[in-house]
Every structure is written in structure tokens, then in C-alpha cells.
Design a protein around this motif. Structure first.
Motif, PDB file in Angstrom:
ATOM      1  N   GLU A   1       0.820  -1.215   0.000  1.00 22.59           N
ATOM      2  CA  GLU A   1       0.000   0.000   0.000  1.00 22.59           C
ATOM      3  C   GLU A   1       0.850   1.259   0.000  1.00 22.59           C
ATOM      4  N   ARG A   2       1.902   1.298   0.783  1.00 25.69           N
ATOM      5  CA  ARG A   2       2.661   2.550   0.930  1.00 25.69           C
ATOM      6  C   ARG A   2       3.646   2.779  -0.202  1.00 25.69           C
ATOM      7  N   TRP A   3       3.999   1.737  -0.958  1.00 28.54           N
ATOM      8  CA  TRP A   3       5.010   1.941  -1.985  1.00 28.54           C
ATOM      9  C   TRP A   3       4.645   1.332  -3.345  1.00 28.54           C
ATOM     10  N   LEU A   4       4.312   0.065  -3.379  1.00 28.43           N
ATOM     11  CA  LEU A   4       4.161  -0.626  -4.668  1.00 28.43           C
ATOM     12  C   LEU A   4       3.029  -0.072  -5.516  1.00 28.43           C
ATOM     13  N   TYR A   5       1.886   0.225  -4.920  1.00 23.47           N
ATOM     14  CA  TYR A   5       0.752   0.712  -5.708  1.00 23.47           C
ATOM     15  C   TYR A   5       1.064   2.018  -6.444  1.00 23.47           C
ATOM     16  N   SER A   6       1.939   2.837  -5.883  1.00 25.87           N
ATOM     17  CA  SER A   6       2.263   4.104  -6.530  1.00 25.87           C
ATOM     18  C   SER A   6       3.559   4.042  -7.349  1.00 25.87           C
ATOM     19  N   TYR A   7       4.244   2.908  -7.335  1.00 23.10           N
ATOM     20  CA  TYR A   7       5.511   2.781  -8.053  1.00 23.10           C
ATOM     21  C   TYR A   7       5.267   2.685  -9.560  1.00 23.10           C
ATOM     22  N   GLN A   8       6.006   3.456 -10.324  1.00 24.65           N
ATOM     23  CA  GLN A   8       5.916   3.429 -11.784  1.00 24.65           C
ATOM     24  C   GLN A   8       6.710   2.217 -12.283  1.00 24.65           C
ATOM     25  N   VAL A   9       6.017   1.137 -12.568  1.00 27.52           N
ATOM     26  CA  VAL A   9       6.674  -0.091 -13.017  1.00 27.52           C
ATOM     27  C   VAL A   9       7.114   0.094 -14.464  1.00 27.52           C
ATOM     28  N   LEU A  10       8.409  -0.012 -14.675  1.00 23.27           N
ATOM     29  CA  LEU A  10       8.984   0.145 -16.010  1.00 23.27           C
ATOM     30  C   LEU A  10       8.877  -1.161 -16.786  1.00 23.27           C
ATOM     31  N   PRO A  11       8.959  -1.090 -18.115  1.00 21.91           N
ATOM     32  CA  PRO A  11       9.067  -2.337 -18.878  1.00 21.91           C
ATOM     33  C   PRO A  11      10.326  -3.076 -18.398  1.00 21.91           C
ATOM     34  N   ASN A  12      10.322  -4.364 -18.514  1.00 19.39           N
ATOM     35  CA  ASN A  12      11.443  -5.204 -18.092  1.00 19.39           C
ATOM     36  C   ASN A  12      11.691  -5.110 -16.586  1.00 19.39           C
ATOM     37  N   THR A  13      10.608  -5.180 -15.817  1.00 23.31           N
ATOM     38  CA  THR A  13      10.705  -5.183 -14.357  1.00 23.31           C
ATOM     39  C   THR A  13      10.190  -6.514 -13.831  1.00 23.31           C
ATOM     40  N   ILE A  14      10.919  -7.064 -12.880  1.00 26.02           N
ATOM     41  CA  ILE A  14      10.502  -8.288 -12.189  1.00 26.02           C
ATOM     42  C   ILE A  14      10.255  -7.903 -10.738  1.00 26.02           C
ATOM     43  N   ILE A  15       9.075  -8.259 -10.210  1.00 26.16           N
ATOM     44  CA  ILE A  15       8.734  -7.976  -8.818  1.00 26.16           C
ATOM     45  C   ILE A  15       8.642  -9.306  -8.092  1.00 26.16           C
ATOM     46  N   ALA A  16       9.431  -9.434  -7.026  1.00 26.85           N
ATOM     47  CA  ALA A  16       9.462 -10.677  -6.252  1.00 26.85           C
ATOM     48  C   ALA A  16       9.536 -10.326  -4.779  1.00 26.85           C
ATOM     49  N   GLY A  17       9.239 -11.290  -3.940  1.00 21.47           N
ATOM     50  CA  GLY A  17       9.388 -11.059  -2.513  1.00 21.47           C
ATOM     51  C   GLY A  17       8.448 -11.895  -1.684  1.00 21.47           C
ATOM     52  N   ASP A  18       8.383 -11.559  -0.419  1.00 22.09           N
ATOM     53  CA  ASP A  18       7.471 -12.187   0.529  1.00 22.09           C
ATOM     54  C   ASP A  18       6.321 -11.211   0.710  1.00 22.09           C
ATOM     55  N   PHE A  19       5.161 -11.560   0.164  1.00 21.90           N
ATOM     56  CA  PHE A  19       4.033 -10.647   0.169  1.00 21.90           C
ATOM     57  C   PHE A  19       3.128 -10.828   1.385  1.00 21.90           C
ATOM     58  N   ASN A  20       3.458 -11.775   2.253  1.00 25.82           N
ATOM     59  CA  ASN A  20       2.695 -11.990   3.484  1.00 25.82           C
ATOM     60  C   ASN A  20       1.196 -11.967   3.240  1.00 25.82           C
ATOM     61  N   THR A  21       0.782 -12.684   2.219  1.00 28.93           N
ATOM     62  CA  THR A  21      -0.644 -12.769   1.925  1.00 28.93           C
ATOM     63  C   THR A  21      -1.199 -14.028   2.583  1.00 28.93           C
ATOM     64  N   HIS A  22      -2.425 -13.924   3.020  1.00 30.05           N
ATOM     65  CA  HIS A  22      -3.058 -15.045   3.715  1.00 30.05           C
ATOM     66  C   HIS A  22      -4.433 -15.279   3.116  1.00 30.05           C
ATOM     67  N   HIS A  23      -4.732 -16.540   2.872  1.00 31.01           N
ATOM     68  CA  HIS A  23      -6.026 -16.916   2.314  1.00 31.01           C
ATOM     69  C   HIS A  23      -6.329 -18.336   2.780  1.00 31.01           C
ATOM     70  N   PRO A  24      -7.571 -18.656   3.045  1.00 32.68           N
ATOM     71  CA  PRO A  24      -7.908 -20.008   3.517  1.00 32.68           C
ATOM     72  C   PRO A  24      -7.476 -21.127   2.562  1.00 32.68           C
ATOM     73  N   TRP A  25      -7.294 -20.833   1.275  1.00 33.70           N
ATOM     74  CA  TRP A  25      -6.864 -21.867   0.347  1.00 33.70           C
ATOM     75  C   TRP A  25      -5.479 -22.401   0.692  1.00 33.70           C
ATOM     76  N   TRP A  26      -4.558 -21.529   1.102  1.00 36.76           N
ATOM     77  CA  TRP A  26      -3.212 -22.002   1.399  1.00 36.76           C
ATOM     78  C   TRP A  26      -2.839 -21.850   2.879  1.00 36.76           C
ATOM     79  N   ASP A  27      -3.696 -21.224   3.677  1.00 36.97           N
ATOM     80  CA  ASP A  27      -3.462 -21.075   5.100  1.00 36.97           C
ATOM     81  C   ASP A  27      -4.794 -21.268   5.825  1.00 36.97           C
ATOM     82  N   PRO A  28      -5.144 -22.520   6.147  1.00 39.34           N
ATOM     83  CA  PRO A  28      -6.467 -22.789   6.704  1.00 39.34           C
ATOM     84  C   PRO A  28      -6.713 -22.148   8.069  1.00 39.34           C
ATOM     85  N   LEU A  29      -5.668 -21.679   8.738  1.00 34.96           N
ATOM     86  CA  LEU A  29      -5.845 -21.058  10.045  1.00 34.96           C
ATOM     87  C   LEU A  29      -6.043 -19.546   9.977  1.00 34.96           C
TER      88      LEU A  29
END
Length: 166
Positions: free
Chosen positions: A135-163
Motif C-alpha cells: 500500500e505505501r510503496w508498490l501501488y504508486s511505483y511506476q513499473v517500467l518495462p522489463n521489471t521483475i517484482i518478487a518477494g514475501d508478500f505476506n498474503t493469507h487466504h484459507p486456500w493455502w493457510d487454513p488457520l
């Protein structure tokens, strides 16, 4: 696009020294060129007057085969880091001028001749204002052509995290 094949390992090391050493050894064995780290093990100095940790000159585990690149983290504990293989002489890797002063984001320029790729390493975590990195950085970042975005996104969903409750 660059024409050199690069092998990239992305890993959250949970601030662990043994995990860091193991990941670097695995990277050597697998012939990895770039290791994108979230939650690296960090060595910080301690302020003699207050006893508080000082991260301004921090670093992680040094390895003879890799160059260590830290984000623009100011006085905060860096939560992203990149190891780049020293013997890779075909591609130049450096911290991008567009890399923000944020311990949770590291933007890397990979250059081969006239060609450039940006590699963004993100640790999606709350900052002191309770705003996650996306929210504080990626949504406003101007993604250039030839950009790869990777990382730990700390996303949680019952499909892969039943707790999860969110």
C-alpha cells in the motif's frame, strides 16, 4: 531485455544465521546468480550511550562468492537484501537510483551492455504507521518495462493457510 540467463533464488530467512549460511551454500551448489532475501539476519552495532541497536552500518553474512546489496534503509533494520554472484561478469548489478528509503524495498538495476532489467525485492510488512509495503510503496511505483517484482508478500487466504481469519 538482457540475454544472459540468470538464476534467482527468493527466500525469507526469518532473521536466522544458520538459515542464511545454508541458503548461501545452496545458492552455490545450484549455481544461483542472485539471492533475494526477506527478513535477513543482520549484524547491528550498539549505541554505547543508549544501548539501542544502530542499523546505519549494518550488514548480514559475508560470503566470498557474493556481493551483498542492502536497501536504502536509513536507521531502520533492513528487511530486504540481495546477494549477487561475484563471478557473474556479464551482468552489472547495483542499487537503482529509484530504490526508496525503505527497509522493506530494494530495487536493483541489472545491466548488460545497453539493456537493463529492474528487479524489485519486497517484504510486505507493516511500518510504524501500520501501512503494508504494497500500500505505501508498490501501488504508486511506476513499473517500467522489463521489471521483475518478487518477494514475501505476506498474503493469507484459507486456500493455502487454513488457520487464517482474514
Amino acid at each position: 531485455m538482457i540475454s544472459t540467463s540468470l538464476r534467482i533464488l527468493q527466500i525469507n530467512l526469518n532473521r536466522s544465521l544458520p538459515a542464511t549460511e545454508s541458503a548461501l551454500q545452496t545458492a552455490i551448489e545450484l549455481k544461483i546468480d542472485i539471492v533475494l532475501v526477506q527478513e535477513p539476519w543482520i549484524i547491528a552495532s550498539t549505541s554505547p550511550s543508549t544501548g539501542a541497536k544502530d542499523f546505519t552500518t549494518s550488514r548480514s553474512v559475508n560470503h566470498q562468492s557474493f556481493v551483498q546489496i542492502l536497501p536504502n534503509h536509513g536507521e531502520s533494520r533492513p528487511r530486504t537484501l540481495v546477494y549477487f554472484l561475484r563471478s557473474n561478469t556479464l551482468v552489472l548489478a547495483s542499487l537503482a537510483s529509484s530504490s526508496p528509503e525503505d527497509p522493506d524495498v530494494l530495487v536493483l538495476d541489472l545491466i548488460e551492455g545497453q539493456h537493463k532489467v529492474q528487479l524489485v525485492n519486497i517484504y510486505n510488512e507493516d511500518n510504524q504507521s501500520n501501512q503494508r509495503t504494497i500500500e505505501r510503496w508498490l501501488y504508486s511505483y511506476q513499473v517500467l518495462p522489463n521489471t521483475i517484482i518478487a518477494g514475501d508478500f505476506n498474503t493469507h487466504h484459507p486456500w493455502w493457510d487454513p488457520l487464517t481469519t482474514t
